[in-house]
Scaffold this motif. Sequence first.
Motif, PDB file in Angstrom:
ATOM      1  N   UNK A  76       0.841  -1.181   0.000  1.00  0.00           N
ATOM      2  CA  UNK A  76       0.000   0.000   0.000  1.00  0.00           C
ATOM      3  C   UNK A  76       0.881   1.237   0.000  1.00  0.00           C
ATOM      4  N   UNK A  77       0.667   2.089  -0.984  1.00  0.00           N
ATOM      5  CA  UNK A  77       1.404   3.345  -1.074  1.00  0.00           C
ATOM      6  C   UNK A  77       0.350   4.456  -1.112  1.00  0.00           C
ATOM      7  N   UNK A  78       0.360   5.312  -0.108  1.00  0.00           N
ATOM      8  CA  UNK A  78      -0.654   6.349   0.031  1.00  0.00           C
ATOM      9  C   UNK A  78       0.018   7.669   0.386  1.00  0.00           C
ATOM     10  N   UNK A  79      -0.452   8.740  -0.224  1.00  0.00           N
ATOM     11  CA  UNK A  79      -0.005  10.067   0.193  1.00  0.00           C
ATOM     12  C   UNK A  79      -1.075  10.659   1.103  1.00  0.00           C
ATOM     13  N   UNK A  80      -0.639  11.108   2.273  1.00  0.00           N
ATOM     14  CA  UNK A  80      -1.544  11.792   3.193  1.00  0.00           C
ATOM     15  C   UNK A  80      -0.838  13.021   3.746  1.00  0.00           C
ATOM     16  N   UNK A  81      -1.635  13.951   4.230  1.00  0.00           N
ATOM     17  CA  UNK A  81      -1.070  15.111   4.899  1.00  0.00           C
ATOM     18  C   UNK A  81      -0.664  14.703   6.311  1.00  0.00           C
ATOM     19  N   UNK A  95      -0.233  17.707  -3.180  1.00  0.00           N
ATOM     20  CA  UNK A  95       0.794  16.684  -3.333  1.00  0.00           C
ATOM     21  C   UNK A  95       1.928  17.133  -4.258  1.00  0.00           C
ATOM     22  N   UNK A  96       2.398  18.320  -4.063  1.00  0.00           N
ATOM     23  CA  UNK A  96       3.535  18.787  -4.852  1.00  0.00           C
ATOM     24  C   UNK A  96       4.744  18.874  -3.942  1.00  0.00           C
ATOM     25  N   UNK A  97       5.836  18.345  -4.400  1.00  0.00           N
ATOM     26  CA  UNK A  97       7.077  18.383  -3.640  1.00  0.00           C
ATOM     27  C   UNK A  97       8.221  18.278  -4.637  1.00  0.00           C
ATOM     28  N   UNK A  98       9.403  18.717  -4.246  1.00  0.00           N
ATOM     29  CA  UNK A  98      10.529  18.618  -5.172  1.00  0.00           C
ATOM     30  C   UNK A  98      10.889  17.157  -5.438  1.00  0.00           C
ATOM     31  N   UNK A  99      10.970  16.800  -6.704  1.00  0.00           N
ATOM     32  CA  UNK A  99      11.304  15.436  -7.095  1.00  0.00           C
ATOM     33  C   UNK A  99      12.820  15.331  -7.193  1.00  0.00           C
ATOM     34  N   UNK A 100      13.438  14.942  -6.113  1.00  0.00           N
ATOM     35  CA  UNK A 100      14.888  14.856  -6.056  1.00  0.00           C
ATOM     36  C   UNK A 100      15.331  13.444  -6.439  1.00  0.00           C
ATOM     37  N   UNK A 101      16.612  13.255  -6.646  1.00  0.00           N
ATOM     38  CA  UNK A 101      17.127  11.937  -7.024  1.00  0.00           C
ATOM     39  C   UNK A 101      16.815  10.881  -5.976  1.00  0.00           C
ATOM     40  N   UNK A 102      16.878  11.248  -4.688  1.00  0.00           N
ATOM     41  CA  UNK A 102      16.591  10.258  -3.652  1.00  0.00           C
ATOM     42  C   UNK A 102      15.113   9.868  -3.634  1.00  0.00           C
ATOM     43  N   UNK A 103      14.228  10.812  -3.921  1.00  0.00           N
ATOM     44  CA  UNK A 103      12.797  10.488  -4.011  1.00  0.00           C
ATOM     45  C   UNK A 103      12.566   9.564  -5.203  1.00  0.00           C
ATOM     46  N   UNK A 104      13.179   9.889  -6.342  1.00  0.00           N
ATOM     47  CA  UNK A 104      13.047   9.045  -7.532  1.00  0.00           C
ATOM     48  C   UNK A 104      13.560   7.638  -7.299  1.00  0.00           C
ATOM     49  N   UNK A 105      14.681   7.509  -6.601  1.00  0.00           N
ATOM     50  CA  UNK A 105      15.248   6.189  -6.309  1.00  0.00           C
ATOM     51  C   UNK A 105      14.319   5.393  -5.389  1.00  0.00           C
TER      52      UNK A 105
END
Length: 112
Positions: free
Chosen positions: A6-11, A26-36
């Motif tokens: 289960x992958x969920x985005x919540x505040x 649900x906007x946040x900087x998409x950094x290399x670590x987030x992408x990985x």
Amino acid sequence: MRKLKLQVQTTVDSYMAGPNGEMDWMTFPWTNDVGAYIATVMSSVDTIVLGRNLAEGFIPTWATRTEADGEDQETIDWMNNTPKIVISNTLTDSPWKTPPSQAATSPSSSPT
């Protein structure tokens, strides 16, 4: 037996959407670590399970994505070609086309 991830985005205060269903928070900087991290989570996923409300935005949005939208073609293809199950009490047939890669292997939507 298969695993369900289960992958969920919540505040922080546990909301999943705004009062009118908006998900613009649900906007946040998409950094290399987030992408990985996302790549690691997605690597073993073979089916996406969605509720009807999310599917109504998710499926058509990905169907029209291009690299001009900031997504790489590999991700676009994965999102569009990964089989989806939509959980709904109101849908009786899928309003979305089946990707060509799934057409031959998709189970019939006819009730048995």
